[in-house]
Each structure stands twice: as C-alpha cells, then as structure tokens.
Design a protein around this motif. Structure first.
Motif, PDB file in Angstrom:
ATOM      1  N   ARG A  46       6.913   2.513 -12.549  1.00 44.84           N
ATOM      2  CA  ARG A  46       6.706   2.871 -11.141  1.00 44.84           C
ATOM      3  C   ARG A  46       7.929   3.669 -10.887  1.00 44.84           C
ATOM      4  NH1 ARG A  46       5.253  -1.481  -8.207  1.00 44.84           N
ATOM      5  NH2 ARG A  46       3.200  -1.120  -8.763  1.00 44.84           N
TER       6      ARG A  46
ATOM      7  N   GLU B 191      -3.847   6.414   1.738  1.00 42.55           N
ATOM      8  CA  GLU B 191      -3.577   5.179   1.350  1.00 42.55           C
ATOM      9  C   GLU B 191      -4.106   4.785  -0.063  1.00 42.55           C
ATOM     10  OE1 GLU B 191      -3.381   2.053   4.412  1.00 42.55           O
ATOM     11  OE2 GLU B 191      -1.807   3.000   5.454  1.00 42.55           O
ATOM     12  N   VAL B 192      -3.189   4.259  -0.894  1.00 46.25           N
ATOM     13  CA  VAL B 192      -3.684   3.849  -2.302  1.00 46.25           C
ATOM     14  C   VAL B 192      -2.987   2.408  -2.492  1.00 46.25           C
ATOM     15  CG1 VAL B 192      -3.990   6.364  -3.248  1.00 46.25           C
ATOM     16  CG2 VAL B 192      -1.849   5.465  -3.302  1.00 46.25           C
ATOM     17  N   ASP B 193      -4.009   1.975  -3.455  1.00 46.77           N
ATOM     18  CA  ASP B 193      -3.417   0.484  -3.871  1.00 46.77           C
ATOM     19  C   ASP B 193      -2.861   0.775  -5.349  1.00 46.77           C
ATOM     20  OD1 ASP B 193      -2.861  -2.098  -4.345  1.00 46.77           O
ATOM     21  OD2 ASP B 193      -5.051  -2.548  -4.793  1.00 46.77           O
ATOM     22  N   LEU B 194      -1.577   0.926  -5.606  1.00 45.74           N
ATOM     23  CA  LEU B 194      -0.894   1.155  -6.747  1.00 45.74           C
ATOM     24  C   LEU B 194      -0.824  -0.125  -7.587  1.00 45.74           C
ATOM     25  CD1 LEU B 194       0.272   3.666  -7.970  1.00 45.74           C
ATOM     26  CD2 LEU B 194       2.626   3.176  -7.231  1.00 45.74           C
ATOM     27  N   PRO B 195      -1.575   0.079  -8.906  1.00 45.37           N
ATOM     28  CA  PRO B 195      -1.499  -1.219  -9.793  1.00 45.37           C
ATOM     29  C   PRO B 195      -0.272  -1.351 -10.147  1.00 45.37           C
ATOM     30  CG  PRO B 195      -2.623   0.599 -10.877  1.00 45.37           C
ATOM     31  CD  PRO B 195      -2.226   1.131  -9.314  1.00 45.37           C
ATOM     32  N   GLU B 196       0.200  -2.397 -10.975  1.00 44.40           N
ATOM     33  CA  GLU B 196       1.673  -2.508 -11.758  1.00 44.40           C
ATOM     34  C   GLU B 196       1.225  -1.503 -12.923  1.00 44.40           C
ATOM     35  OE1 GLU B 196       4.154  -4.602 -11.307  1.00 44.40           O
ATOM     36  OE2 GLU B 196       3.079  -4.839  -9.562  1.00 44.40           O
TER      37      GLU B 196
ATOM     38  N   MET C  91       0.927  -1.278   0.069  1.00 48.62           N
ATOM     39  CA  MET C  91      -0.104   0.117   0.041  1.00 48.62           C
ATOM     40  C   MET C  91       0.680   1.175   0.051  1.00 48.62           C
ATOM     41  SD  MET C  91      -3.285   0.717  -0.090  1.00 48.62           S
ATOM     42  CE  MET C  91      -4.057  -0.866   0.534  1.00 48.62           C
ATOM     43  N   GLU C  92       0.528   2.120  -0.814  1.00 48.58           N
ATOM     44  CA  GLU C  92       1.460   3.456  -0.950  1.00 48.58           C
ATOM     45  C   GLU C  92       0.704   4.671  -0.246  1.00 48.58           C
ATOM     46  OE1 GLU C  92       4.417   3.331  -1.961  1.00 48.58           O
ATOM     47  OE2 GLU C  92       4.370   1.168  -2.726  1.00 48.58           O
ATOM     48  N   GLN C  93       1.059   5.731  -0.075  1.00 53.66           N
ATOM     49  CA  GLN C  93       0.701   7.023   0.289  1.00 53.66           C
ATOM     50  C   GLN C  93       0.784   8.157  -0.570  1.00 53.66           C
ATOM     51  OE1 GLN C  93       2.180   6.850   4.094  1.00 53.66           O
ATOM     52  NE2 GLN C  93       0.635   5.952   5.206  1.00 53.66           N
TER      53      GLN C  93
END
Length: 153
Positions: free
Chosen positions: A32, A20-25, A1-3
């Motif tokens: 990235r 918080e964000v769920d960063l996809p591939e 999880m990223e911020q």
C-alpha cells in the motif's frame, strides 16, 4: 476510507468523480502506497477520453510517489516507511492511497522529493527510450527536442 478520482465512462473532465473507496489489505506481492504526489500527464486525458482504452470504472493517473504503509505476503525489498514511486502501468495515482504490485515500484533516495519523482518518471523514461533505444544517440551528435509544449520538451 480512502479517496480517489475515478471515471465510469469516457468523456470530458466532467466524467471525473472524487469517490471514497474501502481499500483492502495488500494482497500477495503488493504494497500500500500512501500518495504524497501524483504526476499530471497528457496520457491521463487519453485515458479519460478513451483514446487509450481503460477498463471501466477506472482510476486515473500513472505517476505517483509516497510512503509504503503496508506490505503484502511475499514482498521483499520494501518495508513499511520506505519512500517509493511508480509510473504505471496501473492507473489510479490520483488517490490518497492505493495497493500496487511491488514490482512496479522504485525506492526513492532521500535527496529526491516525492514531487520531483512524480513529475519526472514517465517523461524521463520517454527520453531514455527515444535517446538510447530508438535514435541510439552518439557522443557529438546534435539533438533537437521540438516538442517544447509537452512534458518532455
């Protein structure tokens, strides 16, 4: 999880949220970038207040530098572990990591730190535009920079 720092409506500093964000591939043509440094600019205030419209919700910040962690399909010229920087146009440099179009990145030489890169790209491009393209300054000319309070000054 990223911020990341995001805003869902325009306004003062109180509209900024640490989320918080769920960063996809990374998608095709994307990488990235793990943020090591983000530049702070007055344009960030313009985005936050709506003087320069942003599609909401939006991240904030245009300048950033760091290390490439993943590479999407079709990306050439960048590899995992490369150091890179950007100065937009995508907003969102106030984040732990983000996916960016590879075409918006510059490789960083070892002698330029992420902090220096994130601090000077937008200002450097502003100076280049004003000196080389707008004023077309010639050798021997005297140049006065009268905006000492701004990033360029």
């Amino acid at each position: 999880m990223e911020q990341m720092i995001r805003f869902e409506q325009t306004g003062g500093p109180e509209v900024l949220q640490w989320v918080e964000v769920d960063l996809p591939e990374p998608g095709p043509g994307e990488v990235r970038l793990r943020t090591e440094a983000a530049g702070l600019n007055f344009i960030d205030v313009y985005h936050r207040t709506g003087v320069y419209p942003a599609q909401l919700p939006s991240g904030i910040g245009v300048e950033g530098a760091g290390v490439i962690e993943a590479v999407g399909e079709g990306v050439t010229g960048f590899a995992v572990g490369d150091r890179a920087a950007t100065f937009g146009p995508a907003l969102g440099s106030y984040a732990t990591a983000r996916n960016l179009k590879a075409e918006t990145l510059f490789k960083l030489p070892e002698e330029i730190t992420s902090e220096i890169a994130a601090a000077v790209l937008l200002k450097g491009c502003t100076v280049e535009f004003m000196v080389e393209r707008a004023a077309k300054v010639q050798p021997g000319w005297t140049v006065l920079v009268h905006s000492a309070a701004g990033g360029v000054g």
